[in-house]
Structure formats: C-alpha cells, structure tokens
Design a protein around this motif. Structure first.
Motif, PDB file in Angstrom:
ATOM      1  N   PRO A  86       0.821  -1.222   0.000  1.00  0.00           N
ATOM      2  CA  PRO A  86       0.000   0.000   0.000  1.00  0.00           C
ATOM      3  C   PRO A  86       0.853   1.269   0.000  1.00  0.00           C
ATOM      4  O   PRO A  86       1.811   1.387   0.764  1.00  0.00           O
ATOM      5  CB  PRO A  86      -0.806  -0.128   1.291  1.00  0.00           C
ATOM      6  CG  PRO A  86      -0.958  -1.599   1.469  1.00  0.00           C
ATOM      7  CD  PRO A  86       0.355  -2.177   1.009  1.00  0.00           C
ATOM      8  N   GLY A  87       0.521   2.187  -0.886  1.00  0.00           N
ATOM      9  CA  GLY A  87       1.263   3.434  -1.016  1.00  0.00           C
ATOM     10  C   GLY A  87       2.320   3.372  -2.101  1.00  0.00           C
ATOM     11  O   GLY A  87       3.008   4.360  -2.352  1.00  0.00           O
ATOM     12  N   ILE A 318       3.275   7.795   2.420  1.00  0.00           N
ATOM     13  CA  ILE A 318       1.865   8.117   2.666  1.00  0.00           C
ATOM     14  C   ILE A 318       1.810   9.258   3.680  1.00  0.00           C
ATOM     15  O   ILE A 318       2.267   9.113   4.814  1.00  0.00           O
ATOM     16  CB  ILE A 318       1.094   6.890   3.198  1.00  0.00           C
ATOM     17  CG1 ILE A 318       1.273   5.690   2.251  1.00  0.00           C
ATOM     18  CG2 ILE A 318      -0.395   7.221   3.370  1.00  0.00           C
ATOM     19  CD1 ILE A 318       0.729   4.376   2.803  1.00  0.00           C
ATOM     20  N   ALA A 324      -6.377  13.658   9.604  1.00  0.00           N
ATOM     21  CA  ALA A 324      -6.370  12.189   9.629  1.00  0.00           C
ATOM     22  C   ALA A 324      -6.502  11.677  11.062  1.00  0.00           C
ATOM     23  O   ALA A 324      -5.876  12.212  11.974  1.00  0.00           O
ATOM     24  CB  ALA A 324      -5.079  11.654   9.009  1.00  0.00           C
ATOM     25  N   ARG A 328      -7.979   5.361  13.047  1.00  0.00           N
ATOM     26  CA  ARG A 328      -8.586   4.856  11.825  1.00  0.00           C
ATOM     27  C   ARG A 328      -7.510   4.409  10.831  1.00  0.00           C
ATOM     28  O   ARG A 328      -7.664   3.409  10.132  1.00  0.00           O
ATOM     29  CB  ARG A 328      -9.465   5.940  11.194  1.00  0.00           C
ATOM     30  CG  ARG A 328     -10.580   5.368  10.355  1.00  0.00           C
ATOM     31  CD  ARG A 328     -11.601   6.436   9.967  1.00  0.00           C
ATOM     32  NE  ARG A 328     -12.696   5.844   9.226  1.00  0.00           N
ATOM     33  CZ  ARG A 328     -13.725   5.227   9.778  1.00  0.00           C
ATOM     34  NH1 ARG A 328     -13.819   5.130  11.086  1.00  0.00           N
ATOM     35  NH2 ARG A 328     -14.682   4.693   9.028  1.00  0.00           N
ATOM     36  N   ALA A 329      -6.408   5.173  10.765  1.00  0.00           N
ATOM     37  CA  ALA A 329      -5.296   4.801   9.875  1.00  0.00           C
ATOM     38  C   ALA A 329      -4.695   3.458  10.317  1.00  0.00           C
ATOM     39  O   ALA A 329      -4.465   2.573   9.496  1.00  0.00           O
ATOM     40  CB  ALA A 329      -4.230   5.893   9.876  1.00  0.00           C
ATOM     41  N   ASN A 332      -7.097   0.734   9.446  1.00  0.00           N
ATOM     42  CA  ASN A 332      -7.093   0.468   8.003  1.00  0.00           C
ATOM     43  C   ASN A 332      -5.925  -0.446   7.619  1.00  0.00           C
ATOM     44  O   ASN A 332      -6.088  -1.425   6.892  1.00  0.00           O
ATOM     45  CB  ASN A 332      -7.015   1.808   7.254  1.00  0.00           C
ATOM     46  CG  ASN A 332      -7.176   1.642   5.755  1.00  0.00           C
ATOM     47  OD1 ASN A 332      -6.348   1.021   5.105  1.00  0.00           O
ATOM     48  ND2 ASN A 332      -8.252   2.182   5.197  1.00  0.00           N
ATOM     49  N   ILE A 333      -4.755  -0.118   8.159  1.00  0.00           N
ATOM     50  CA  ILE A 333      -3.566  -0.911   7.825  1.00  0.00           C
ATOM     51  C   ILE A 333      -3.664  -2.308   8.439  1.00  0.00           C
ATOM     52  O   ILE A 333      -3.333  -3.314   7.801  1.00  0.00           O
ATOM     53  CB  ILE A 333      -2.290  -0.174   8.287  1.00  0.00           C
ATOM     54  CG1 ILE A 333      -2.094   1.079   7.423  1.00  0.00           C
ATOM     55  CG2 ILE A 333      -1.066  -1.080   8.191  1.00  0.00           C
ATOM     56  CD1 ILE A 333      -0.921   1.935   7.841  1.00  0.00           C
ATOM     57  N   ARG A 335      -6.364  -3.922   9.040  1.00  0.00           N
ATOM     58  CA  ARG A 335      -7.361  -4.660   8.262  1.00  0.00           C
ATOM     59  C   ARG A 335      -6.730  -5.217   6.987  1.00  0.00           C
ATOM     60  O   ARG A 335      -6.992  -6.347   6.575  1.00  0.00           O
ATOM     61  CB  ARG A 335      -8.524  -3.722   7.920  1.00  0.00           C
ATOM     62  CG  ARG A 335      -9.672  -4.406   7.201  1.00  0.00           C
ATOM     63  CD  ARG A 335     -10.805  -3.439   6.929  1.00  0.00           C
ATOM     64  NE  ARG A 335     -10.387  -2.359   6.044  1.00  0.00           N
ATOM     65  CZ  ARG A 335     -11.184  -1.345   5.682  1.00  0.00           C
ATOM     66  NH1 ARG A 335     -12.414  -1.262   6.155  1.00  0.00           N
ATOM     67  NH2 ARG A 335     -10.742  -0.410   4.873  1.00  0.00           N
ATOM     68  N   PHE A 336      -5.869  -4.396   6.376  1.00  0.00           N
ATOM     69  CA  PHE A 336      -5.150  -4.861   5.187  1.00  0.00           C
ATOM     70  C   PHE A 336      -4.375  -6.144   5.489  1.00  0.00           C
ATOM     71  O   PHE A 336      -4.475  -7.141   4.778  1.00  0.00           O
ATOM     72  CB  PHE A 336      -4.199  -3.765   4.684  1.00  0.00           C
ATOM     73  CG  PHE A 336      -3.287  -4.217   3.580  1.00  0.00           C
ATOM     74  CD1 PHE A 336      -3.716  -4.208   2.264  1.00  0.00           C
ATOM     75  CD2 PHE A 336      -2.001  -4.678   3.847  1.00  0.00           C
ATOM     76  CE1 PHE A 336      -2.886  -4.653   1.237  1.00  0.00           C
ATOM     77  CE2 PHE A 336      -1.168  -5.122   2.836  1.00  0.00           C
ATOM     78  CZ  PHE A 336      -1.614  -5.104   1.522  1.00  0.00           C
ATOM     79  N   HIS A 339      -6.484  -9.181   6.168  1.00  0.00           N
ATOM     80  CA  HIS A 339      -7.039  -9.717   4.925  1.00  0.00           C
ATOM     81  C   HIS A 339      -5.990 -10.480   4.128  1.00  0.00           C
ATOM     82  O   HIS A 339      -6.279 -11.476   3.474  1.00  0.00           O
ATOM     83  CB  HIS A 339      -7.601  -8.567   4.084  1.00  0.00           C
ATOM     84  CG  HIS A 339      -8.240  -8.998   2.794  1.00  0.00           C
ATOM     85  ND1 HIS A 339      -7.577  -8.961   1.585  1.00  0.00           N
ATOM     86  CD2 HIS A 339      -9.462  -9.506   2.539  1.00  0.00           C
ATOM     87  CE1 HIS A 339      -8.386  -9.413   0.631  1.00  0.00           C
ATOM     88  NE2 HIS A 339      -9.531  -9.749   1.182  1.00  0.00           N
TER      89      HIS A 339
ATOM     90  N   CYS B 124      -5.310  -2.437  -1.733  1.00  0.00           N
ATOM     91  CA  CYS B 124      -4.507  -1.576  -2.605  1.00  0.00           C
ATOM     92  C   CYS B 124      -4.290  -2.106  -4.036  1.00  0.00           C
ATOM     93  O   CYS B 124      -3.805  -3.206  -4.247  1.00  0.00           O
ATOM     94  CB  CYS B 124      -3.152  -1.341  -1.959  1.00  0.00           C
ATOM     95  SG  CYS B 124      -2.175  -0.086  -2.803  1.00  0.00           S
ATOM     96  N   CYS B 128      -2.233   4.698  -5.782  1.00  0.00           N
ATOM     97  CA  CYS B 128      -2.418   5.480  -4.554  1.00  0.00           C
ATOM     98  C   CYS B 128      -2.325   6.979  -4.771  1.00  0.00           C
ATOM     99  O   CYS B 128      -2.890   7.757  -4.017  1.00  0.00           O
ATOM    100  CB  CYS B 128      -1.384   5.060  -3.526  1.00  0.00           C
ATOM    101  SG  CYS B 128      -1.087   3.282  -3.512  1.00  0.00           S
TER     102      CYS B 128
END
Lengths: 423, 157
Positions: A86-87, A318, A324, A328-329, A332-333, A335-336, A339, B124, B128
């Motif tokens: 991500p990012g 990022i 922000a 929550r950030a 989110n990470i 949760r990534f 998953h 993702c 981004c």
C-alpha cells in the motif's frame, strides 16, 4: 539531477521498441553480451552498489553471486512485478511507460547467472500493464533481443509473462515462487535461499522491477558513475510514490540521501493549504510511521530512515495531515494485513485479526483501557515469529501508531468515540 | 450440463501448458481461462480443471480460495472493485463507497438482482497517487469524485 529510472517515460510512445531504441535502449545489452563475461557483469553490478528496490535493500550483485555456477539444474530469473505494498505505485509506471527497460534489465540478470528462462510475475489486476509487457516481449523477440542466439552471442533466453490472481503475499519472493509453481502463495522457510533452491527447487534470482530497470543505465554509463550518485551505502537513485494528504502526489525519482523534509515541502508541495503535517509513512504501509517532529534531518536513504526508527521499504510515502485519525489509519492498515495474511503461521494468522479487531473497536467507541497494551503484546508476539517478513510488516506499523500517537488512542477510549473525525 | 472447454479453449489450454517448464505452473492461467469460459469457478469447473491439470481437486480448491480474483460465485457484468486501503481512504474512498452502494441499492459483496453489477471493496491496487480509485472489470478509474462515479454508473445502467 540526471534521471535514470524515469528518463524515458515522458517521451512519445515511450513503451514502444522504436522509441526505446531511439533513446539508446538495448545498447547496454549489446555491450554486455559482446564485451562482458557473466562474471564481469556480476562484478560490475557489485561495484555499482545497487541494492534491491523491492523493499529489503539487499545488494543485487551479491544476490546474483550466490547462484551456483556448476549446478546441473536449470536456473531461473524472476522479475517481481507484483507491486502490492500500500502506497507504492512506481513499478506500474515503469511497466506501462518503459517496459523495454525492464526487459533489457531482465535479460542482463539472466545472462549474469546464465539462465535461459525468465519470468515476469505481474500482479493479476494490472491488465493494461500485462498487455503492454506482452507486446514489448513480442517486439524484443522479433528484434532478436530474446529467443535463440541473442544478437549473435550464442546466448538463449525466453521470457514468460505470468499473471498473478490477487494476493499481496505473492510479492514476497518465496511466496511468489510458490504461486509461480501453481499453488497458494505460501512463503517458504529460508534457508535454503532461492539462489540455490528456488523455482521448482532450482537456482533462482528474484529481482524487483525497479532493480532490473536500473541495470541498462548502469551498464551503459558504467558502475563508477552510478556509485558516484547517492550516499556512501545507498547508491544511485530511488523511486518514491507519494500519496495521501499532499499537494502533488505522484512518482518521483530522488537521489539517495535527499533531505526528506525538503522533498515533502518543496518537491511535493507540502500538505494542503492551512493544514499541518501529522505523520508520514515513508516506505509503504508495512513501515513504522514518523511523527511530524521526527522528520527533521532525515535523509532519503536506507541508513537514515533506519536511524529514524523506520525503513525505506518500497518508497511508498503516505502523508497524513491533522485531519487524519491515527486510530482509523492504524485500523485500516491492520485490516489490510488481516485480509492478506496467508494463514500459514499462527502468530500472523491470529495476531493480524486481533490487531484489526482491537483497532476497530477503539475507533468505534468500544475500546478498553487495556487494549493498547494488548496491541503491543500481540504485535510483539508476531515479530520475528513467522516464516516470512509479512509478520513483521504487520506488527511494526501497529506498534508504531500506538506508541507515537498514544494520547489520541487513549482519548478515543476515554471519550468512547472517534475524537478526530467527529471534530 | 457437463463442464468442458470448447475446442477453441482447449487449444489455448494446450498453448498455456506448453509455455511452462512444468505443467503444474500453468495453474493460474488455466484457472483464469476457465473463469473466462464459465463465468465463475463452480464446483464442476474446479473438478474439470483438476482433471485436465492432473492434480487433486483439493489442490485446485485451495488455489481458487486463496486468490481474490478467482470467483466461486457468479459476478455481475460490471464488477466494481473499490480500493479501501489507506491512501485511497485518506482521499475519501468511504464517501465513494457509500454513494455506489446507495446508487445500486446493494452492499459490498452483493450483486444487483438483474445481474448487472457486483460491488466489492478490495485492498490496494497500486494507484495510490490518484485515489480514490476503482477497478471496473479490467480498467482503472482514478481520481474519483461523487459526480464522476454517478456519471459512470448512469452510463452503464
């Protein structure tokens, strides 16, 4: 600064063989095949100081050097184009705009270890990128850069484009190899390393897209020129993908050692007008976040980011301003990673879901006093206890968010609500 | 109806298998071919792939359930996959998600009764710097705004 990796992308039809050749493309490969033995090529890349751009930063020439020369088994080169951190969206730019640089680099790596079959493992979602690469491979084949007796050198190589099917873990090199062998993308225990026991148990080198795309320039211009760029231990240029709360998001090529604060404020235009920087993740979602007060004096190279308590990783920057919510950030990470955990190692499979669940309940006003220490305990028990670096990649950011923004987390728990987004 | 590749796909199957040093390595492209052919990977399709790949059904099932792009349920003609990961979330992906769900009247993981749309939220997609973004079947749609999404959905309806 002279561009190395992004040198071609703004040229018209930069993805075509004609455009690539008109800008000096494949000249380095011709030279390597005519003038350099495989050993000499490996030495040249060692001398350049190039380090793997996928995240780990391992010296590329040294990685090639671990491949046994006398193995009776076939050898393989795999280009890791599974960009999923991500990012991070730099490899996608190279794939779509400069596919021949990747192909030329892949041929060089294969020649260096004397492999005759190379794979490009591209993430399944990159349909457009796969088409561009497929076309470029065909062009290279027609022009005699691939196939039998390349440019009359007696050296043979085929490149097979292989598309993934949606799994972050396939970016990890042994997970990638398991996937390429036709199975689940389960990472393997190291040692043995892929250099001796890789694809189908044969000697294999896995290099990132950006690493391979750096090779043609290095051979064309010489290792010494490359090694003169950057810092003592971090040589050359690196691509950084910038996203989040920033005025000019995008992919930037930066000389290693460039001041991070200046990069964010001047090159990228800083956070949006009237807002203050709150934190920035410098190397993709799996790396620890830096608070705004921690970026002073940090330079964009492997050593400096490490000294600041984080890592350069994939160069996925990022940016988060004061709007922000760090809970929550973190959620989110988490949760990534929950998953994407492949489920092979218990600490990661169970721990990632625990961290996700805890962050989720804190963000939704159901956090408990003991939750923050619980997250730190869970992340501490994942760290170092898994087959592959995924576990650390999930544990490090979770712990960093809690430690660096502890008051914000505690406020969420005390007030039983999100105190940032509600404001 | 027995699940089987028509001749055209059988030819492609042979070509795919020939490309690889070992047959087992062709699993993902063969599953992709099966998904294209049959729409999704039903139990029968998985059985069939196991047979032609000469491997246990359990192995194929393990592979199919591991990867997000391999579907064991039918998906709509227009498969919307909205990125939910941090950079897109910071750029406002949650608002876009709410809008898509409201416009189509379905939740994440659901398909409209007419079989036209499926909505998924995914991790993702490496876009981004141009979030929020979504993948609609094969194509990326970037820098989404509510107006832009409304327009895209209207065109497809």
């Amino acid at each position: 600064m002279e561009k190395i990796l992004l040198r071609n992308i703004d040229a018209p039809d930069s993805h075509t063989l004609a455009a690539y050749r008109s800008r000096g493309g494949y000249r380095a490969l011709e030279r390597a095949l005519r003038e350099m033995s495989p050993e000499r090529l490996i030495e040249e890349i060692k001398a350049s100081g190039l380090r793997g751009r996928g995240g780990a930063g391992f010296p590329t020439g040294m990685k090639w050097g671990f491949v046994p020369k006398d193995s009776p088994k076939p050898k393989y080169v795999v280009c890791n184009a599974d960009e999923s951190e991500p990012g991070t969206f730099k490899d996608r730019v190279l794939i779509e705009k400069d596919p021949h640089a990747i192909i030329e680099g892949t041929i060089m790596a294969a020649y260096a270890i004397q492999s005759h079959t190379a794979f490009i493992y591209i993430r399944g979602e990159f349909s457009f990128g796969a088409k561009v690469l497929e076309k470029a491979i065909d062009e290279a084949m027609q022009a005699g850069y691939l196939g039998k007796n390349i440019l009359g050198s007696g050296y043979d190589l085929d490149i097979i484009l292989h598309r993934g099917a949606g799994a972050y873990i396939c970016g990890e090199e042994t997970g990638l190899l398991s996937s390429l062998e036709g199975g689940k993308g389960w990472p393997k225990v190291k040692p043995p390393f892929p250099a001796t026991h890789g694809l189908f148990g044969c000697p294999t080198v896995v290099n990132n897209v950006e690493t391979l795309a750096s090779l043609p320039w290095i051979i064309d211009q010489g290792a010494a020129r490359y090694a003169a760029i950057g810092t003592e231990k971090s040589k050359g240029t690196k691509l950084f993908s910038v996203s989040g709360h920033i005025r000019r998001p995008g992919v930037y090529e930066v000389e290693m050692g460039y001041p991070f604060k200046r990069f964010l404020e001047e090159d990228c235009g800083g956070v949006p007008e009237g807002k203050k920087l709150k934190g920035v993740i410098p190397g993709g979602a799996s790396m620890p976040v830096l608070r705004a007060d921690e970026i002073d004096g940090v330079r964009m190279d492997y050593e400096s980011f490490q000294a600041a308590g984080t890592l350069l990783g994939s160069g996925g920057v990022i940016v988060m301003d004061e709007s922000a919510c760090m809970v929550r950030a973190a959620w989110n990470i988490a949760r990534f990673f929950a998953h994407e955990s492949c489920g092979q190692c218990t600490p990661c499979r169970e721990g990632c879901h625990w961290m996700e669940k805890i962050f989720r309940r804190i963000e939704h006003g159901e956090g408990r006093k003991e939750d923050l220490d619980l997250v730190l305990s869970v992340s501490g028990n994942i760290m170092g206890n898994t087959i592959c670096p995924f576990g650390d990649a999930a544990a490090m950011p979770a712990a960093a968010f809690v430690k660096k923004y502890r008051e914000e987390f505690e406020e969420h728990i005390r007030q039983k609500r999100c105190v940032v987004l509600a404001a | 109806m027995a699940v089987k590749f028509p001749d055209e796909s059988l030819k492609r199957f042979d070509e795919i298998v020939r490309r690889y040093p070992k047959k087992e390595a062709a699993m993902l492209p063969v599953l992709r071919l099966a998904q294209e052919e049959f729409g999704y990977l039903s139990a029968e399709a998985i059985d069939y792939v196991a047979r032609i790949m000469e491997t246990p059904v359990a192995h194929v099932y393990g592979v199919v359930t591991f990867y997000t792009m391999l579907n064991m349920k039918p998906v709509g003609r227009h498969h919307i996959q909205l990125c939910r990961t941090l950079p897109c979330a910071l750029a406002g992906a949650e608002k876009i998600s709410a809008l898509i769900k409201a416009k189509l009247g379905i939740g994440v993981g659901e398909t409209t009764p007419d079989g036209k749309f499926t909505v998924s939220e995914v991790e993702c997609l490496a876009s981004c710097g141009s979030g929020p973004m979504m993948q609609l079947n094969d194509d990326y749609y970037e820098n989404l705004t509510e107006a832009k999404v409304a327009e895209i959905l209207e065109k497809l309806k």
